[in-house]
Design a protein around this motif. Structure first.
Motif, PDB file in Angstrom:
ATOM      1  N   ASN A  30      33.260  31.849 -12.512  1.00 15.10           N
ATOM      2  CA  ASN A  30      33.202  30.460 -12.958  1.00 15.10           C
ATOM      3  C   ASN A  30      32.708  29.530 -11.850  1.00 15.10           C
ATOM      4  OD1 ASN A  30      33.366  28.654 -15.059  1.00 15.10           O
ATOM      5  ND2 ASN A  30      35.439  28.016 -14.521  1.00 15.10           N
ATOM      6  N   LYS A  31      31.745  30.050 -11.081  1.00 18.37           N
ATOM      7  CA  LYS A  31      31.167  29.290  -9.972  1.00 18.37           C
ATOM      8  C   LYS A  31      29.718  28.952 -10.301  1.00 18.37           C
ATOM      9  CE  LYS A  31      34.590  29.875  -7.008  1.00 18.37           C
ATOM     10  NZ  LYS A  31      35.363  28.850  -6.444  1.00 18.37           N
ATOM     11  N   PRO A  32      29.309  27.692 -10.048  1.00 16.11           N
ATOM     12  CA  PRO A  32      27.912  27.329 -10.290  1.00 16.11           C
ATOM     13  C   PRO A  32      26.994  27.877  -9.202  1.00 16.11           C
ATOM     14  CG  PRO A  32      29.114  25.441  -9.462  1.00 16.11           C
ATOM     15  CD  PRO A  32      30.118  26.551  -9.644  1.00 16.11           C
ATOM     16  N   LEU A  33      25.796  28.272  -9.601  1.00 16.17           N
ATOM     17  CA  LEU A  33      24.794  28.694  -8.639  1.00 16.17           C
ATOM     18  C   LEU A  33      24.159  27.450  -8.018  1.00 16.17           C
ATOM     19  CD1 LEU A  33      22.995  31.497 -10.689  1.00 16.17           C
ATOM     20  CD2 LEU A  33      24.668  31.775  -8.869  1.00 16.17           C
ATOM     21  N   PRO A  34      23.694  27.555  -6.785  1.00 11.42           N
ATOM     22  CA  PRO A  34      23.048  26.391  -6.173  1.00 11.42           C
ATOM     23  C   PRO A  34      21.707  26.101  -6.848  1.00 11.42           C
ATOM     24  CG  PRO A  34      22.868  28.303  -4.739  1.00 11.42           C
ATOM     25  CD  PRO A  34      23.748  28.699  -5.893  1.00 11.42           C
ATOM     26  N   SER A  35      21.280  24.860  -6.787  1.00 11.85           N
ATOM     27  CA  SER A  35      19.984  24.476  -7.330  1.00 11.85           C
ATOM     28  C   SER A  35      18.890  25.035  -6.430  1.00 11.85           C
ATOM     29  CB  SER A  35      19.873  22.958  -7.402  1.00 11.85           C
ATOM     30  OG  SER A  35      18.570  22.595  -7.773  1.00 11.85           O
ATOM     31  N   PHE A  36      17.879  25.656  -7.050  1.00  8.45           N
ATOM     32  CA  PHE A  36      16.802  26.244  -6.271  1.00  8.45           C
ATOM     33  C   PHE A  36      15.565  25.360  -6.231  1.00  8.45           C
ATOM     34  CE2 PHE A  36      19.217  29.990  -7.747  1.00  8.45           C
ATOM     35  CZ  PHE A  36      19.585  30.481  -6.511  1.00  8.45           C
ATOM     36  N   ARG A  40      13.493  18.789  -6.613  1.00  9.88           N
ATOM     37  CA  ARG A  40      14.699  18.066  -7.050  1.00  9.88           C
ATOM     38  C   ARG A  40      15.606  17.745  -5.867  1.00  9.88           C
ATOM     39  NH1 ARG A  40      16.424  15.181 -10.648  1.00  9.88           N
ATOM     40  NH2 ARG A  40      18.505  15.270 -11.457  1.00  9.88           N
ATOM     41  N   ARG A  41      15.751  18.700  -4.958  1.00 11.01           N
ATOM     42  CA  ARG A  41      16.619  18.493  -3.805  1.00 11.01           C
ATOM     43  C   ARG A  41      16.056  17.455  -2.838  1.00 11.01           C
ATOM     44  NH1 ARG A  41      18.596  24.266  -1.720  1.00 11.01           N
ATOM     45  NH2 ARG A  41      20.694  23.441  -1.639  1.00 11.01           N
ATOM     46  N   LEU A  42      14.734  17.460  -2.654  1.00 18.23           N
ATOM     47  CA  LEU A  42      14.132  16.538  -1.697  1.00 18.23           C
ATOM     48  C   LEU A  42      13.891  15.144  -2.259  1.00 18.23           C
ATOM     49  CD1 LEU A  42      11.495  18.849   0.059  1.00 18.23           C
ATOM     50  CD2 LEU A  42      13.691  18.059   0.960  1.00 18.23           C
ATOM     51  N   PHE A  43      13.415  15.077  -3.511  1.00 16.67           N
ATOM     52  CA  PHE A  43      12.984  13.803  -4.064  1.00 16.67           C
ATOM     53  C   PHE A  43      13.824  13.307  -5.240  1.00 16.67           C
ATOM     54  CE2 PHE A  43       9.174  16.025  -2.444  1.00 16.67           C
ATOM     55  CZ  PHE A  43       8.909  15.201  -1.363  1.00 16.67           C
ATOM     56  N   GLY A  44      14.714  14.149  -5.752  1.00 13.03           N
ATOM     57  CA  GLY A  44      15.531  13.744  -6.890  1.00 13.03           C
ATOM     58  C   GLY A  44      14.771  13.706  -8.205  1.00 13.03           C
ATOM     59  N   LEU A  45      13.612  14.340  -8.251  1.00 17.54           N
ATOM     60  CA  LEU A  45      12.788  14.381  -9.461  1.00 17.54           C
ATOM     61  C   LEU A  45      12.667  15.809  -9.965  1.00 17.54           C
ATOM     62  CD1 LEU A  45       9.832  12.170  -8.183  1.00 17.54           C
ATOM     63  CD2 LEU A  45      11.655  11.463  -9.734  1.00 17.54           C
ATOM     64  N   ASP A  46      12.559  15.941 -11.269  1.00 21.72           N
ATOM     65  CA  ASP A  46      12.317  17.259 -11.842  1.00 21.72           C
ATOM     66  C   ASP A  46      10.878  17.680 -11.598  1.00 21.72           C
ATOM     67  OD1 ASP A  46      14.857  17.367 -12.810  1.00 21.72           O
ATOM     68  OD2 ASP A  46      14.333  17.018 -14.902  1.00 21.72           O
TER      69      ASP A  46
END
Length: 138
Positions: A30-36, A40-46
């Motif tokens: 029940n642990k979320p995987l990190p965002s790859f 998204r991580r750098l700019f906050g955009l999809d």
């Protein structure tokens, strides 16, 4: 390798879960995987590929509408990946029985619809986010 890749992708998609709108969760822990997604991580955009993993998971669980909400291009790509399992199994069977194998060279015809859907849905999301944020279009 293609058969094995298809099986692994389908097995992972069927075993993972989507929680909320963005989290991919490993059910046993029940642990979320990190965002790859680096964009998204750098700019906050999809980026155009954002949502493909969540869509694959939803498709493996039969949640087509939810999958399309995450990224509609995944429906095309997931279908091609799943289709590889019986096709490559049959190809191995044909080779094993001394029958003529299919010509399995790369065919770009399946890439163009995927790219069109991928870029199209991303463009729509991008324009909508600009409109929602009230940023004037130039």
């Amino acid at each position: 390798l293609i058969l094995l890749s298809g099986i692994v992708v389908h097995t992972l998609a069927a075993s993972l879960r989507v929680r909320g709108d963005r989290e991919v969760v490993v059910p046993v822990w029940n642990k979320p995987l990190p965002s790859f997604c680096l964009v998204r991580r750098l700019f906050g955009l999809d980026c155009p590929g954002c949502g493909l993993t969540r869509s694959f998971i939803c498709l493996a669980h039969g949640e087509i509408v939810t999958a399309c909400r995450h990224n509609p291009a995944a429906v095309w790509l997931f279908s091609l990946v799943v289709l590889q399992i019986p096709l490559r199994t049959l190809q191995i069977w044909k080779i094993h029985h001394g029958l003529q194998e299919w010509n399995s060279t790369f065919r770009p015809w399946f890439v163009w619809p995927f790219l069109a859907i991928l870029i199209g849905q991303w463009s729509i999301k991008f324009v909508n986010s600009w409109l929602i944020l009230g940023v004037p279009m130039q």
